[in-house]
Scaffold this active site. Structure first.
Site, PDB file in Angstrom:
ATOM      1  N   CYS A 324      47.086  40.509  41.942  1.00  0.00           N
ATOM      2  CA  CYS A 324      46.007  40.556  42.937  1.00  0.00           C
ATOM      3  C   CYS A 324      44.656  40.419  42.263  1.00  0.00           C
ATOM      4  CB  CYS A 324      46.064  41.866  43.707  1.00  0.00           C
ATOM      5  SG  CYS A 324      47.596  42.042  44.583  1.00  0.00           S
ATOM      6  N   ASP A 325      44.493  39.415  41.426  1.00  0.00           N
ATOM      7  CA  ASP A 325      43.200  39.154  40.796  1.00  0.00           C
ATOM      8  C   ASP A 325      42.975  37.657  40.925  1.00  0.00           C
ATOM      9  OD1 ASP A 325      41.178  38.466  38.878  1.00  0.00           O
ATOM     10  OD2 ASP A 325      41.473  40.450  38.003  1.00  0.00           O
TER      11      ASP A 325
END
Ligand SMILES: *Cc1c(COP(=O)(O)O)cnc(C)c1O
Length: 376
Positions: A324-325
């Site tokens: 989730c980056d």
């Protein structure tokens, strides 16, 4: 991809993303360096892949080791290297780590300023030091910038200082930048090194060694010259600049020793588009920048990526990791062509990943475990 790696993946079917390293390739690479530069000692740069099996195989072949920390020194010793075959090649060391290395018998340290010389004179008196000089890294796909080394004019003072405080001013080192595609990249630095030898001789200090660093490429998407071409170009430059007073030479290959020995097996987690009718698909894998593929930063290193869908028709894809980056996108500027038939759950092979992958993988970002490695 070697038959041994293909067999391993087929029979063991390891779960999750993993790196498989074929030790036969590592051994072949070591022997190729030795053949191309028979009078040059090989110091494997441990940081490229410190797997115990890799270190042990290289130690058995007679390799020496370039280490960046006390931990790496201990790993090289554990693998069977004697202290005289280990250098502490990081120019940035705590004095207490220099003392620990000295206590372990290490006798060769790198420096690039007088403050570092002072630490070594106090914590490892009488040992050999070599001074790293700056190198611009032109032609390298992973340049090593201005963080390490000093201007050659300053190196003269640093080495003279080392001599004055009782150290053995042994020589000069440089690194032409990692994944260096130009076999002539060593020439300029060798000219500087020869000049340094002359200037120090005038001051009564006799240098004896040139450390040619790493930079030898692995084959990724683009073709690269072979080790023999590098050997010929470098030895030519050494002769041109040093004449018949040849120094001892050492090389420190990392990527060129292990890069081609490894393959990462990964899996397609999701294939999607950002709007109906987009021709570019987003392909999300179960490995990304934080799982070991950090060198895809700025798309610097472009690994060959293969699917098991043979010659099916392809179309461009953006390839991203699972975390989730939003930095976790591997290739977007230059999309990869992958088969239109590619499906969620398909296996994907990322080749040439034996160097700088396991050590760059995060411990548990988003809960993903570090990259698993099998050395066969
Ligand atoms: C990283 C490093 C190497 C290895 O470089 P490659 O380009 O991977 O061969 C060699 N020497 C030093 C001092 C390094 O820091």
């Amino acid at each position: 991809m070697t038959d041994r790696i293909a067999d391993f993946l087929r029979t063991r079917r390891p779960e999750g993303p993993c790196l498989v390293v074929d030790l036969d390739v590592v051994r072949d690479n070591f022997l190729a360096f030795r053949r191309a530069m028979p009078d040059t000692r090989v110091f494997y740069a441990v940081k490229a892949n410190p797997a115990p099996e890799v270190l042990k195989a290289l130690a058995e072949l007679g390799s020496c080791f370039d280490c960046a920390s006390v931990q790496e020194i201990e790993m090289a010793l554990e693998a069977g290297a004697t202290p005289d075959r280990i250098s502490f090649g990081n120019t940035i060391k705590k004095e207490r780590d220099v003392a620990r290395a000295f206590a372990l018998g290490i006798n060769m340290f790198s420096v690039d300023c007088e403050a570092e010389v002072e630490k070594i004179a106090r914590a490892a008196p009488g040992t050999r030091v070599f001074c790293r000089i700056l190198c611009d890294g032109a032609g390298a796909e992973w340049p090593l910038s201005r963080k390490f080394g000093c201007e050659p004019e300053m190196a003269v003072d640093v080495l003279e200082h080392a001599h004055r405080v009782g150290l053995d001013a042994y020589g000069v080192s440089f690194h032409v930048g990692s994944q260096q595609g130009n076999t002539g990249a060593w020439d300029g630095a060798l000219a500087s090194a020869a000049k340094l030898f002359r200037e120090l001789a005038e001051r009564g200090v006799t240098l004896r060694m040139v450390n040619l660093g790493g930079g030898f490429p692995a084959k990724y998407l683009k073709d690269v010259p072979g080790v023999p071409s590098y050997g010929r170009a470098i030895l030519d430059s050494v002769h041109r600049h040093f004449g018949n007073r040849l120094p001892e030479t050492i090389i420190e290959p990392g990527r060129g020793m292990v890069g081609s020995a490894g393959v990462i097996k990964a899996e397609v987690v999701l294939i999607s588009r950002k709007q109906a009718g987009d021709d570019v698909r987003w392909v999300y894998l179960d490995i990304g920048k934080f799982g070991g593929l950090a060198e895809t930063m700025d798309e610097a290193i472009r690994y060959p990526i293969r699917t098991l869908r043979g010659d099916d028709e392809t179309a461009p894809c953006i390839i991203a990791g699972p975390t989730c980056d939003s930095a976790d996108v591997l290739y977007e500027k230059t999309p990869y062509a992958l088969p239109l038939s590619l499906e969620i759950g398909d296996e994907v092979l990322i080749e040439g990943t034996g160097a700088y992958t396991t050590t760059y993988s995060a411990v548990a970002f988003n809960g993903f475990p570090p990259l698993k490695a099998y050395v066969i």
